[in-house]
Design an enzyme around this catalytic site. Structure first.
Site, PDB file in Angstrom:
ATOM      1  N   LEU A  30       8.417 -12.509   0.812  1.00  0.00           N
ATOM      2  CA  LEU A  30       6.992 -12.573   0.460  1.00  0.00           C
ATOM      3  C   LEU A  30       6.087 -12.368   1.677  1.00  0.00           C
ATOM      4  CD1 LEU A  30       7.073 -15.620  -2.007  1.00  0.00           C
ATOM      5  CD2 LEU A  30       7.359 -13.180  -2.509  1.00  0.00           C
ATOM      6  N   HIS A  67       1.923 -10.412  -1.711  1.00  0.00           N
ATOM      7  CA  HIS A  67       2.420 -11.280  -2.785  1.00  0.00           C
ATOM      8  C   HIS A  67       1.534 -12.529  -2.914  1.00  0.00           C
ATOM      9  CE1 HIS A  67       6.302  -9.278  -1.419  1.00  0.00           C
ATOM     10  NE2 HIS A  67       6.287  -8.966  -2.696  1.00  0.00           N
ATOM     11  N   GLN A 100      16.889  -1.538 -10.556  1.00  0.00           N
ATOM     12  CA  GLN A 100      15.851  -0.582 -10.179  1.00  0.00           C
ATOM     13  C   GLN A 100      16.167   0.143  -8.875  1.00  0.00           C
ATOM     14  OE1 GLN A 100      12.874  -3.858  -9.972  1.00  0.00           O
ATOM     15  NE2 GLN A 100      12.030  -2.748  -8.251  1.00  0.00           N
ATOM     16  N   GLN A 114      -1.750  -3.331  -7.151  1.00  0.00           N
ATOM     17  CA  GLN A 114      -2.113  -1.902  -7.205  1.00  0.00           C
ATOM     18  C   GLN A 114      -1.208  -1.070  -6.310  1.00  0.00           C
ATOM     19  OE1 GLN A 114      -6.210  -0.887  -6.025  1.00  0.00           O
ATOM     20  NE2 GLN A 114      -5.435   1.153  -5.515  1.00  0.00           N
ATOM     21  N   LYS A 115      -0.613  -1.712  -5.324  1.00  0.00           N
ATOM     22  CA  LYS A 115       0.316  -1.007  -4.415  1.00  0.00           C
ATOM     23  C   LYS A 115       1.327  -0.191  -5.212  1.00  0.00           C
ATOM     24  CE  LYS A 115       3.247  -0.770  -0.785  1.00  0.00           C
ATOM     25  NZ  LYS A 115       4.448  -1.525  -1.122  1.00  0.00           N
ATOM     26  N   ASP A 116       1.812  -0.764  -6.333  1.00  0.00           N
ATOM     27  CA  ASP A 116       2.773  -0.071  -7.200  1.00  0.00           C
ATOM     28  C   ASP A 116       2.044   0.325  -8.484  1.00  0.00           C
ATOM     29  OD1 ASP A 116       5.529  -0.673  -5.769  1.00  0.00           O
ATOM     30  OD2 ASP A 116       4.331  -2.481  -5.694  1.00  0.00           O
ATOM     31  N   GLN A 162       3.866   1.493 -11.570  1.00  0.00           N
ATOM     32  CA  GLN A 162       4.510   0.344 -12.219  1.00  0.00           C
ATOM     33  C   GLN A 162       3.498  -0.382 -13.108  1.00  0.00           C
ATOM     34  OE1 GLN A 162       7.163  -2.741 -10.275  1.00  0.00           O
ATOM     35  NE2 GLN A 162       5.200  -3.692  -9.889  1.00  0.00           N
ATOM     36  N   SER A 208       7.470  -5.400   1.758  1.00  0.00           N
ATOM     37  CA  SER A 208       8.676  -6.049   2.281  1.00  0.00           C
ATOM     38  C   SER A 208       9.493  -5.053   3.090  1.00  0.00           C
ATOM     39  CB  SER A 208       9.529  -6.590   1.129  1.00  0.00           C
ATOM     40  OG  SER A 208       8.747  -7.427   0.305  1.00  0.00           O
TER      41      SER A 208
END
Ligand code: AMP
Length: 282
Positions: A33, A37, A61, A148-150, A153, A186
């Site tokens: 984290l 996160h 994944q 929003q980074k992903d 997704q 990460s």
């Protein structure tokens, strides 16, 4: 803070919280984290009475040649961070608690999966939907926060929630960045000192492109091509760098006023894959 390993345990804890009338906020993570996160946890706290965080490096994944084995695992530090943030429950199952050896059912993603990370990581979003669907059913939160980074997704999970009628409110939290603009991840732990110096180049390129677009460029293909060459000259290998329609996630050539786009890029720096994006409203 409760730390639950088994599905039965977490269900019991959530049931008891719900029986007290508590609204449950949920933040799914793969651990290691960082401030990104933690910003999700803070948003969840604003929207709910109790926050559940899941920590699970989801094997489904990762592709066969990807970094599942080497993905950072820092359970002790993660639990401390969750505790400090006032998280009520951490769900940290083992692989066998979550998956049977053989799976007979999969969720398929259609054209939302064709470009961006879906285009270069076969099976990635199917793996994500598998775990997110499970976690939603196990935790049954009222609200869930994603970053929003992903962004692909987020869009695909939103569509799943809509099509499968999960009764869960989804929130998208903005991208947390280091002082030099690099989106926190990460995977940034993999970067050498030298790579870390270069890494914000992706953010800078996106920032530059966004300014040009806001300044009136409406056919950005040359601009994108030029920025890709600049990044390559700095040592990045480009996976993709393009403008996408926010809803359909398809690439767009010509931009029009009143529309929403995602300017997104994924690049390799040595063995590290970095992603970043800007939401652009014209
Ligand atoms: P991960 O542990 O990488 O699966 O990420 C868990 C959640 O944290 C996802 O919803 C991510 O989009 C979100 N997240 C990761 N990095 C950031 C960041 N820099 N800013 C905001 N959210 C992030």
């Amino acid at each position: 803070m409760d730390v639950c390993k088994s599905i039965d345990e977490i269900r019991e804890v959530v049931k008891s919280l719900k029986s007290q009338g508590k609204r449950i906020g949920f933040v799914p993570t793969m651990g290691a984290l960082h401030e990104g996160h933690l910003s999700l946890i803070r948003q969840a706290k604003e929207k709910a009475d109790e926050v559940v965080v899941s920590i699970f490096v989801n094997p489904e994944q990762f592709g066969p040649n990807e970094d599942f084995e080497s993905y950072p695992r820092e359970m002790e530090e993660d639990l401390k961070k969750c505790e400090d943030e006032g998280v009520s429950v951490v769900f940290a199952p083992n692989r066998d608690d979550v998956y049977d050896e053989k799976k007979y059912i999969r969720i398929e993603v259609d054209e939302l999966n064709r470009h961006m990370c879906g285009g270069s990581r076969p099976g990635f979003f199917e793996g994500i939907l598998l775990i997110v669907n499970k976690l939603f059913n196990i935790v049954s939160p009222d609200v869930a926060v994603f970053g929003q980074k992903d962004i692909q997704q987020f869009q695909i999970v939103s569509r799943m929630v809509y099509e499968f009628n999960h009764n869960i409110e989804l929130i998208m939290a903005p991208i947390e960045r280091a002082n030099d603009g690099l989106a926190l991840s990460s995977r940034n732990k993999y970067l050498s000192l030298e790579e870390r110096e270069i890494a914000p180049g992706l953010y800078r390129a996106l920032n530059y492109i966004e300014k040009q677009i806001q300044g009136g460029v409406d056919t950005p293909s040359l601009l994108l091509k030029h920025q890709k060459s600049e990044l390559e000259a700095k040592g990045f290998k480009i996976d993709y760098l393009d403008m996408f329609d926010k809803k359909t996630l398809q690439p767009v050539e010509t931009l029009s006023k009143g529309s929403e786009y995602i300017l997104a890029g994924a690049v390799w720096l040595g063995k590290t894959r970095l992603i970043d994006n800007f939401l652009i409203e014209l």
